[in-house]
Design an enzyme around this catalytic site. Structure first.
Site, PDB file in Angstrom:
ATOM      1  N   PHE A 125       0.956  -1.193  -0.048  1.00 24.42           N
ATOM      2  CA  PHE A 125      -0.096   0.074  -0.100  1.00 24.42           C
ATOM      3  C   PHE A 125       0.799   1.211   0.080  1.00 24.42           C
ATOM      4  CE2 PHE A 125      -2.795   2.972   1.997  1.00 24.42           C
ATOM      5  CZ  PHE A 125      -4.006   3.025   1.121  1.00 24.42           C
ATOM      6  N   ASP A 196       2.325  -5.321   7.825  1.00 25.52           N
ATOM      7  CA  ASP A 196       1.067  -4.433   7.683  1.00 25.52           C
ATOM      8  C   ASP A 196      -0.121  -5.473   7.649  1.00 25.52           C
ATOM      9  OD1 ASP A 196      -0.850  -2.637   7.401  1.00 25.52           O
ATOM     10  OD2 ASP A 196       0.240  -1.296   6.205  1.00 25.52           O
ATOM     11  N   TYR A 221     -10.091   0.920  11.330  1.00 21.19           N
ATOM     12  CA  TYR A 221     -11.482   1.121  10.824  1.00 21.19           C
ATOM     13  C   TYR A 221     -11.955   0.292   9.613  1.00 21.19           C
ATOM     14  CZ  TYR A 221      -8.170   3.827   7.763  1.00 21.19           C
ATOM     15  OH  TYR A 221      -7.092   3.780   6.909  1.00 21.19           O
ATOM     16  N   LYS A 222     -11.026  -0.739   9.459  1.00 23.18           N
ATOM     17  CA  LYS A 222     -11.556  -1.648   8.355  1.00 23.18           C
ATOM     18  C   LYS A 222     -12.290  -3.073   8.904  1.00 23.18           C
ATOM     19  CE  LYS A 222      -7.816   0.116   5.061  1.00 23.18           C
ATOM     20  NZ  LYS A 222      -6.404   0.191   5.025  1.00 23.18           N
ATOM     21  N   ARG A 369     -13.575  -3.373  -6.377  1.00 26.65           N
ATOM     22  CA  ARG A 369     -13.021  -4.192  -5.302  1.00 26.65           C
ATOM     23  C   ARG A 369     -14.338  -4.602  -4.328  1.00 26.65           C
ATOM     24  NH1 ARG A 369      -8.476  -2.226  -0.891  1.00 26.65           N
ATOM     25  NH2 ARG A 369     -10.429  -0.594  -0.713  1.00 26.65           N
TER      26      ARG A 369
HETATM   27  C1  LIG Z   1      -5.889   1.245   4.783  1.00 27.58           C
HETATM   28  C2  LIG Z   1      -4.498   1.019   5.060  1.00 27.58           C
HETATM   29  C3  LIG Z   1      -3.554   1.863   5.509  1.00 27.58           C
HETATM   30  C4  LIG Z   1      -3.998   3.391   6.141  1.00 27.58           C
HETATM   31  O1  LIG Z   1      -3.225   3.926   6.748  1.00 27.58           O
HETATM   32  P1  LIG Z   1      -3.968   5.181   7.837  1.00 27.58           P
HETATM   33  O2  LIG Z   1      -2.718   5.788   8.185  1.00 27.58           O
HETATM   34  O3  LIG Z   1      -4.823   4.626   8.565  1.00 27.58           O
HETATM   35  O4  LIG Z   1      -4.611   6.190   6.679  1.00 27.58           O
HETATM   36  C5  LIG Z   1      -2.158   1.735   5.834  1.00 27.58           C
HETATM   37  N1  LIG Z   1      -1.747   0.501   5.129  1.00 27.58           N
HETATM   38  C6  LIG Z   1      -2.539  -0.322   4.337  1.00 27.58           C
HETATM   39  C7  LIG Z   1      -2.005  -1.377   3.970  1.00 27.58           C
HETATM   40  C8  LIG Z   1      -3.894  -0.047   4.201  1.00 27.58           C
HETATM   41  O5  LIG Z   1      -4.736  -1.040   3.548  1.00 27.58           O
END
Ligand SMILES: *Cc1c(COP(=O)(O)O)cnc(C)c1O
Length: 410
Positions: A125, A196, A221-222, A369
């Site tokens: 990401f 991650d 939040y996911k 998705r």
């Molecule tokens: C959603 C996501 C993030 C989000 O990071 P934030 O700092 O909460 O915005 C980070 N890494 C991955 C792989 C994600 O999917």
């Protein structure tokens, strides 16, 4: 050929069936974006109301002790730990995923003096990569980001690598790394492994301690249903806790924050990885989401997630042959909890689906998705989503002008 009635029977026999009612979901809405923003647990509003009116409104500052606000980060962290195979005292809830990536990459590089390479892959990401780029800009020659294709990650780990950083599940394709094998390869080369878990925690069982993971971060939040902008978490294996030096050395990671010493001295244990004051309201909401997950059998969650994705793939092939490229892996073992379809007009098709009360999301350049969250997504929802997708394709409703303009958030 599968029928809708057969799927309704699967829902009726589903051991997770009762969980759907624990979430606020409008009738007729098919929500397939719990991988971006989890649904609202039913008891979250009442809990927040109590934190606001009683804990904040009445108890005011005394809540830090009386209602254990000060212990929230480790309490919620330990609960998340149970979902990701981490024994107590190794997970803390704090900051955002991006910030936690920064903290742990910097700390990992410091644990491997003489090595400068942070190795990641093109499937990671972007924020993870951006944070390393930002770190490199202040660390000068001390940190270099090296990127390879995701399938080549293991082969690229050598003795120049200080830290291997990747996201277990590719956010765009759903492809999943082999966590045990990658961690083992990192260790064989003397590198630190940082995972991650943004698309893993709450999506399927994770076994951090069992695979010998060093460090991990993840998102609230996911799949944890913590609410928009919920705080994130980080994991530091016990064996690293005494040596790790947090680069963002804030007062609540100090050994004695209320001694107000002028010199930083890290707290023992996981707490040293905290910087500042916890966001109490958001963390209270996250705790509600985590509590619901903890009631579910994660093995069952995984079994259903794989079945939902297999069903989705099969229905798209049977009912919409040749119309989409199926991007998500067919092999459940190599897949996270999402289905991804590619189409040149993906963005407009997603908008047309939203108008038809099916909510997926779009990931550039061309991916539709669909997140699968087994606590509240039913087998019939997959059937109905594919039916509505078929209707949109047949009538070409996605061609309407209002579906063509890109919003800020896709
Ligand atoms: C959603 C996501 C993030 C989000 O990071 P934030 O700092 O909460 O915005 C980070 N890494 C991955 C792989 C994600 O999917």
């Amino acid at each position: 050929m599968t029928t809708r009635a057969e799927l309704a029977a699967l829902d009726a026999a589903d051991p997770l069936q009762s969980f759907r009612d624990r979430f606020v979901l409008a009738d007729g809405l098919i929500y397939l974006d719990g991988n971006s923003l989890g649904a609202l647990p039913r008891h979250t509003a009442a809990r927040l109301q109590d934190v606001i009116t009683r804990e904040w409104g009445q108890d005011l500052i005394t809540s830090w002790n009386r209602n254990d606000w000060i212990g929230m980060g480790t309490r919620v962290g330990d609960k998340i730990g149970r979902l990701i195979g981490a024994g107590p005292g190794q997970v803390v809830c704090a900051d955002s995923t991006s910030i936690n990536v920064f903290k742990l990459v910097a700390a990992a590089v410091a644990l491997r003096p003489g090595r400068t390479v942070v190795l990641s892959d093109h499937g990671n990401f972007p924020t993870d990569l951006y944070m390393v780029q930002g770190l490199a800009s202040i660390a000068g020659q001390g940190v270099t980001l090296k990127l390879v294709d995701e399938g080549d990650l293991i082969g690229a780990i050598d003795d120049t690598v200080a830290c291997v950083l990747t996201t277990e599940v590719n956010y765009r394709t759903g492809w999943r790394h082999d966590m045990a094998a990658t961690t083992k390869a990192a260790h064989a080369a003397g590198a630190i492994m940082l995972w991650d878990l943004a698309h893993s925690a709450g999506a399927f069982p994770v076994h951090l301690d069992a695979v010998g993971a060093d460090l991990a971060v993840g998102c609230g939040y996911k799949y944890l249903n913590g609410g928009p902008g919920a705080p994130a978490f980080l994991y530091v294996a016990s064996r690293h806790q005494a040596t790790i030096r947090p680069p963002l050395s804030g007062w609540l990671g100090h050994d004695a924050p209320f001694a107000f010493d002028l010199t930083y001295r890290p707290a023992g244990g996981i707490v040293r990885n905290v910087c500042g004051t916890p966001p109490v309201l958001s963390m209270a909401a996250l705790e509600c989401g985590v509590d619901v997950m903890l009631e579910a059998d994660m093995a069952e969650v995984r079994r259903k997630s794989v079945a939902l994705a297999d069903l989705f793939h099969q229905l798209v092939e049977d009912r919409l042959p040749g119309q989409f490229r199926i991007i998500s892996p067919r092999d459940g073992d190599r897949r996270g909890s999402q289905v991804c379809l590619a189409h040149d007009h993906g963005y407009a098709i997603v908008q047309a689906l939203v108008a038809a009360h099916v909510i997926p999301d779009f990931r550039a350049p061309d991916i539709l998705r669909f997140g699968l969250t087994p606590l509240y997504v039913r087998y019939v929802d997959i059937w109905d989503a594919v039916e509505r997708l078929g209707a949109i394709m047949a009538a070409e409703t996605w061609r309407r002008p209002e579906f063509q303009t890109r919003a800020k958030v896709t």
